[in-house]
Enzyme design. Structure first.
Site, PDB file in Angstrom:
ATOM      1  N   CYS A  82       0.824  -1.202   0.000  1.00  0.00           N
ATOM      2  CA  CYS A  82       0.000   0.000   0.000  1.00  0.00           C
ATOM      3  C   CYS A  82       0.866   1.264   0.000  1.00  0.00           C
ATOM      4  O   CYS A  82       2.033   1.214   0.375  1.00  0.00           O
ATOM      5  CB  CYS A  82      -0.876   0.008   1.245  1.00  0.00           C
ATOM      6  SG  CYS A  82      -1.739  -1.534   1.492  1.00  0.00           S
ATOM      7  N   ARG A 123       1.785   1.658  -5.968  1.00  0.00           N
ATOM      8  CA  ARG A 123       2.034   0.705  -4.882  1.00  0.00           C
ATOM      9  C   ARG A 123       0.824  -0.170  -4.583  1.00  0.00           C
ATOM     10  O   ARG A 123       0.923  -1.150  -3.834  1.00  0.00           O
ATOM     11  CB  ARG A 123       2.418   1.458  -3.606  1.00  0.00           C
ATOM     12  CG  ARG A 123       3.672   2.276  -3.741  1.00  0.00           C
ATOM     13  CD  ARG A 123       3.976   2.974  -2.450  1.00  0.00           C
ATOM     14  NE  ARG A 123       4.379   2.049  -1.428  1.00  0.00           N
ATOM     15  CZ  ARG A 123       5.616   1.701  -1.163  1.00  0.00           C
ATOM     16  NH1 ARG A 123       6.602   2.204  -1.866  1.00  0.00           N
ATOM     17  NH2 ARG A 123       5.880   0.849  -0.201  1.00  0.00           N
ATOM     18  N   TRP A 174      -3.311  -2.193  -1.536  1.00  0.00           N
ATOM     19  CA  TRP A 174      -3.175  -3.494  -2.199  1.00  0.00           C
ATOM     20  C   TRP A 174      -3.697  -4.490  -1.171  1.00  0.00           C
ATOM     21  O   TRP A 174      -3.095  -4.683  -0.128  1.00  0.00           O
ATOM     22  CB  TRP A 174      -1.717  -3.778  -2.545  1.00  0.00           C
ATOM     23  CG  TRP A 174      -1.541  -5.006  -3.392  1.00  0.00           C
ATOM     24  CD1 TRP A 174      -1.677  -5.106  -4.739  1.00  0.00           C
ATOM     25  CD2 TRP A 174      -1.184  -6.315  -2.926  1.00  0.00           C
ATOM     26  NE1 TRP A 174      -1.433  -6.393  -5.143  1.00  0.00           N
ATOM     27  CE2 TRP A 174      -1.130  -7.159  -4.061  1.00  0.00           C
ATOM     28  CE3 TRP A 174      -0.912  -6.864  -1.676  1.00  0.00           C
ATOM     29  CZ2 TRP A 174      -0.811  -8.508  -3.978  1.00  0.00           C
ATOM     30  CZ3 TRP A 174      -0.595  -8.209  -1.592  1.00  0.00           C
ATOM     31  CH2 TRP A 174      -0.551  -9.014  -2.732  1.00  0.00           C
ATOM     32  N   ASN A 192       0.195   0.012   6.176  1.00  0.00           N
ATOM     33  CA  ASN A 192       0.812  -0.782   5.112  1.00  0.00           C
ATOM     34  C   ASN A 192       1.510  -1.951   5.791  1.00  0.00           C
ATOM     35  O   ASN A 192       2.290  -1.729   6.715  1.00  0.00           O
ATOM     36  CB  ASN A 192       1.828   0.084   4.348  1.00  0.00           C
ATOM     37  CG  ASN A 192       2.672  -0.729   3.390  1.00  0.00           C
ATOM     38  OD1 ASN A 192       2.241  -1.779   2.922  1.00  0.00           O
ATOM     39  ND2 ASN A 192       3.872  -0.248   3.100  1.00  0.00           N
ATOM     40  N   GLY A 193       1.199  -3.163   5.359  1.00  0.00           N
ATOM     41  CA  GLY A 193       1.857  -4.331   5.958  1.00  0.00           C
ATOM     42  C   GLY A 193       0.823  -5.346   6.420  1.00  0.00           C
ATOM     43  O   GLY A 193      -0.341  -5.299   6.010  1.00  0.00           O
ATOM     44  N   GLU A 202      12.846 -13.043 -18.618  1.00  0.00           N
ATOM     45  CA  GLU A 202      12.350 -11.692 -18.319  1.00  0.00           C
ATOM     46  C   GLU A 202      11.372 -11.217 -19.410  1.00  0.00           C
ATOM     47  O   GLU A 202      10.360 -10.571 -19.102  1.00  0.00           O
ATOM     48  CB  GLU A 202      13.547 -10.737 -18.183  1.00  0.00           C
ATOM     49  CG  GLU A 202      13.220  -9.261 -18.107  1.00  0.00           C
ATOM     50  CD  GLU A 202      12.377  -8.823 -16.895  1.00  0.00           C
ATOM     51  OE1 GLU A 202      12.054  -9.667 -16.049  1.00  0.00           O
ATOM     52  OE2 GLU A 202      12.012  -7.643 -16.839  1.00  0.00           O
ATOM     53  N   LYS A 251       7.493 -10.062 -18.643  1.00  0.00           N
ATOM     54  CA  LYS A 251       6.911  -8.764 -19.032  1.00  0.00           C
ATOM     55  C   LYS A 251       5.567  -8.990 -19.718  1.00  0.00           C
ATOM     56  O   LYS A 251       4.606  -8.290 -19.450  1.00  0.00           O
ATOM     57  CB  LYS A 251       7.847  -7.990 -19.981  1.00  0.00           C
ATOM     58  CG  LYS A 251       9.086  -7.402 -19.337  1.00  0.00           C
ATOM     59  CD  LYS A 251       8.865  -6.170 -18.489  1.00  0.00           C
ATOM     60  CE  LYS A 251       8.638  -6.421 -17.053  1.00  0.00           C
ATOM     61  NZ  LYS A 251       9.658  -6.825 -16.156  1.00  0.00           N
ATOM     62  N   GLU A 273       2.838 -10.185 -17.190  1.00  0.00           N
ATOM     63  CA  GLU A 273       2.333  -9.254 -16.183  1.00  0.00           C
ATOM     64  C   GLU A 273       1.579  -8.077 -16.757  1.00  0.00           C
ATOM     65  O   GLU A 273       0.656  -7.590 -16.106  1.00  0.00           O
ATOM     66  CB  GLU A 273       3.434  -8.802 -15.216  1.00  0.00           C
ATOM     67  CG  GLU A 273       4.574  -8.070 -15.827  1.00  0.00           C
ATOM     68  CD  GLU A 273       5.671  -7.740 -14.808  1.00  0.00           C
ATOM     69  OE1 GLU A 273       5.400  -7.698 -13.618  1.00  0.00           O
ATOM     70  OE2 GLU A 273       6.808  -7.509 -15.253  1.00  0.00           O
ATOM     71  N   HIS A 295      14.308 -31.425 -24.359  1.00  0.00           N
ATOM     72  CA  HIS A 295      14.009 -32.229 -23.170  1.00  0.00           C
ATOM     73  C   HIS A 295      12.558 -32.068 -22.736  1.00  0.00           C
ATOM     74  O   HIS A 295      12.195 -32.472 -21.635  1.00  0.00           O
ATOM     75  CB  HIS A 295      14.947 -31.837 -22.021  1.00  0.00           C
ATOM     76  CG  HIS A 295      16.388 -32.078 -22.351  1.00  0.00           C
ATOM     77  ND1 HIS A 295      16.934 -33.339 -22.427  1.00  0.00           N
ATOM     78  CD2 HIS A 295      17.391 -31.211 -22.673  1.00  0.00           C
ATOM     79  CE1 HIS A 295      18.216 -33.244 -22.761  1.00  0.00           C
ATOM     80  NE2 HIS A 295      18.505 -31.968 -22.917  1.00  0.00           N
ATOM     81  N   LYS A 326       3.640  -2.449  -7.022  1.00  0.00           N
ATOM     82  CA  LYS A 326       5.033  -2.209  -7.366  1.00  0.00           C
ATOM     83  C   LYS A 326       5.991  -2.797  -6.337  1.00  0.00           C
ATOM     84  O   LYS A 326       7.017  -3.366  -6.680  1.00  0.00           O
ATOM     85  CB  LYS A 326       5.242  -0.698  -7.478  1.00  0.00           C
ATOM     86  CG  LYS A 326       6.653  -0.277  -7.824  1.00  0.00           C
ATOM     87  CD  LYS A 326       6.966  -0.604  -9.248  1.00  0.00           C
ATOM     88  CE  LYS A 326       8.362  -0.246  -9.662  1.00  0.00           C
ATOM     89  NZ  LYS A 326       8.763  -0.994 -10.858  1.00  0.00           N
TER      90      LYS A 326
END
Ligand code: F6R
Length: 619
Positions: free
Chosen positions: A2, A30, A78, A105-106, A488, A492, A495, A511, A614
């Site tokens: 948050c 965030r 969040w 936040n947390g 990566e 991208k 997400e 394989h 984020k």
């Protein structure tokens, strides 16, 4: 996760609400499940909050305006405990008279037990959040003490877990109290006004003077004072610093999205991270590390810990670090590292990589490494964040503020900084001659211009992305340093475009993953340069032939002049040549642009993809 903002100042031109809403807009990256504000209005707390993005809160405030005030807090969420509803949005009110407002936040880990005893004592709850427990505890302590700082101190003594809390009380206008344990909180120092925020973006439009908050500390701000105490009540002082970027850096500057801007800023992010790292004799100097050369000479093992994109930067750097230093280097997901029994001792160097410097999993891995006696270095993009503070040393990346949730410029800056560390170790230990170090530094210095060349050539990649907007799955192949770039590139796309995407080591194809290839399956291939040792170039060209023979649509990223790929590529995306180990800084760019353009073509919000935030400050 948050974002939180607090403000006290005079209620003149700019009301507290405006300042806090501006801060929330900058912190929305965030978390964007809900947003809310509280102001002190005529000895009462007035609250507005709404689920969804900040725009919903703005409409709510337009429909039900708030009066001007000198004291306000704001939150962008969040969701962890309780769904993203209006009721669960912060701020939460505390006490029977509901005169206290609190944001958080947390995660408060013992909230269930605390809630049960509060309910038994007759306290009613309006939300499903852990935060409301803290609001009641602070309010109850205020009823006893009549002092918000002391009330916060009593309340935090009962809390377990990670939290930043900000509280205001209707009976104490002109005061905001904040507390932090394992979650971020910085103080903005203004003139006749002071600020609190999850990070400096919260107040960068008003002041560039900031103060770090330590672990387990409580800060009380008024318009003209800032005082800090520890949870045990002893006074302390935070470390003051000047923020070296301004409000413009945290704005889109004419770009359609932060991600587009940040992709374009990569030449500068790499260049700035390299800046000032050599002395007049060409020797690499990393003064800011403040670790003795002797302790670096004793290192016999390196472990890089990180998450997500930062982890891929570590996977990339491993190739160079081992090659240059000849020290074994493991790269471990931070959340796995501390739950196994890693072989780490005082000769181990643990390098954490984190853009935010607040990722809980990475922070806990660093703490664990220190408990085991390891030397810890943080590679971080955020000045004064928790991870560098908890580490023996820090090497800052200079990417500037990264606002888009999907990391781009921080990734290349992280690789650059890890390369500097690797080279420095090689130099200190005498494994690389001065000449060799200078040669590699010169090659690195050429990279920003090469990245710019790639950026200037992206029209065709954008066109391809638009054609591919309906793709259901995209695969990415790479080998050697191209392998983490494939991973990566896939991340991208997942997400921001919500497309199933997988990255594979090209050698692994036979394989198993080759079974996924069917006619029309798009596959990006990151091809090593023709000069890559062990003839890896030809091996990857053979891989392209193998998948093409099975109907894959091949999108090949290859160096200028590499003609061997042409017969087997449906598309060739050309990039300038560079030494093998430095190629990742260049080859990632088309994959970032591809994901951005495809997500845009799908009409998605590229800066704030669904379900993400984020900075992940919960486990
Ligand atoms: C992906 C992304 C995340 C972060 C990860 C670590 O685009 O941004 O995977 O890389 O959450 O974050 P930091 O670097 O802040 O520790």
């Amino acid at each position: 996760m948050c974002g939180i903002v607090g403000y006290v100042g005079p209620a003149v031109d700019e009301t507290a609400l405006d300042v806090v809403m501006e801060g929330l807009a900058r912190l929305e990256y965030r978390g964007y499940d809900s947003a809310g504000v509280a102001v002190i209005d005529d000895d009462e707390i007035a609250i507005r909050k709404r689920s969804g993005k900040l725009a919903n809160l703005r409409s709510e405030i337009s429909a039900h305006p708030l009066h001007a005030s000198s004291t306000a807090i704001g939150h962008t969420r969040w969701a962890t405990h309780g769904g993203p509803t209006d009721n669960n949005a912060h701020p939460h009110l505390g006490g029977q008279d509901r005169k206290l407002a609190l944001i958080h936040n947390g995660i408060i880990e013992n909230f269930h037990r605390l809630k049960t005893s509060l309910v038994d004592a007759g306290q009613s709850f309006l939300s499903e959040t852990d935060t409301e427990v803290a609001a009641h505890l602070v309010a109850m302590a205020y009823e006893r003490t009549g002092d918000l700082t002391e009330a916060m101190r009593e309340a935090v003594a009962q809390l377990e877990g990670a939290f930043t809390l900000l509280a205001i009380h209707a009976d104490q206008p002109g005061v905001v109290v904040g507390a932090r344990r394992n979650s971020p909180l910085v103080v903005g120092l203004g003139e006749g006004a002071n600020y609190l925020g999850s990070d400096v973006a919260a107040f960068i439009g008003h002041t560039r003077e900031a103060m770090e908050m330590g672990q387990d500390e409580i800060v009380t701000i008024t318009p003209d004072s800032v005082s800090v105490i520890r949870f045990d009540g002893t006074p302390t002082e935070g470390k003051r610093y000047h923020v070296d970027w301004d409000a413009a850096a945290a704005e889109k500057g004419g770009y359609p999205s932060f991600m587009a801007k940040e992709i374009d800023e990569q030449p500068q992010a790499i260049g700035d991270t390299l800046l000032g790292r050599t002395d007049s004799e060409g020797r690499l100097v990393l003064d800011e590390l403040r670790i003795s050369e002797d302790s670096l000479r004793e290192v016999d093992k390196i472990v890089i810990v990180a998450c997500g994109t930062a982890w891929y930067s570590g996977l990339t750097a491993k190739y160079a670090i081992e090659h240059w230093t000849r020290i074994p280097c493991e790269v471990e997901l931070a959340h796995e590292f501390r739950y196994r029994d890693p072989v780490v001792d005082e000769h181990t160097l643990v390098i954490s990589v984190s853009q935010s410097g607040e990722t809980m999993d990475t922070l806990m891995a660093v703490k664990h490494a220190r408990e085991l006696g390891a030397l810890t270095i943080s590679v971080c993009n955020t000045h004064g964040a928790t991870i560098p503070r908890e580490s023996d040393a820090v090497l800052y990346t200079h990417a500037g503020p990264e606002i888009a949730v999907a990391s781009t410029k921080a990734f290349v800056a992280q690789i650059t900084a890890c390369y500097l560390l690797g080279l420095y170790l090689a130099q200190v230990r005498g494994v690389a001659t001065g000449e060799r170090v200078a040669e590699i530094m010169a090659d690195l210095a050429d990279i920003p211009a090469k990245v710019q060349t790639v950026l200037d050539r992206m029209d065709r990649v954008r066109e391809i992305a638009r054609f591919m907007a309906d793709s259901r799955a995209v695969l990415f192949l790479g080998r050697h340093v191209g392998y983490p770039i494939a991973l990566e590139g896939a991340l991208k796309l997942k997400e921001i475009a919500y497309i199933h995407a997988e990255g594979f080591a090209a050698g692994e194809l036979k394989h198993g993953p080759i079974a996924l290839i069917e006619p029309g399956q798009p596959v990006f291939v990151v091809v090593p340069g023709p000069d890559t040792p062990h003839d890896l170039h030809s091996k990857v060209v053979s891989n392209i032939q193998e998948i093409r023979a099975r109907g894959a649509r091949t999108l090949v990223i290859a160096e200028d002049g590499d003609e061997a790929v042409v017969p087997f590529a449906d598309e060739v995306i050309r990039v300038p040549a560079a030494p093998t180990l430095l190629m990742p800084l260049i080859t990632i760019v088309p994959l970032q642009v591809f994901a951005l353009e495809l997500a845009t073509a799908k009409g998605l919000d590229v800066d704030q993809p669904r379900n993400l935030a984020k900075s992940v400050t919960v486990e």
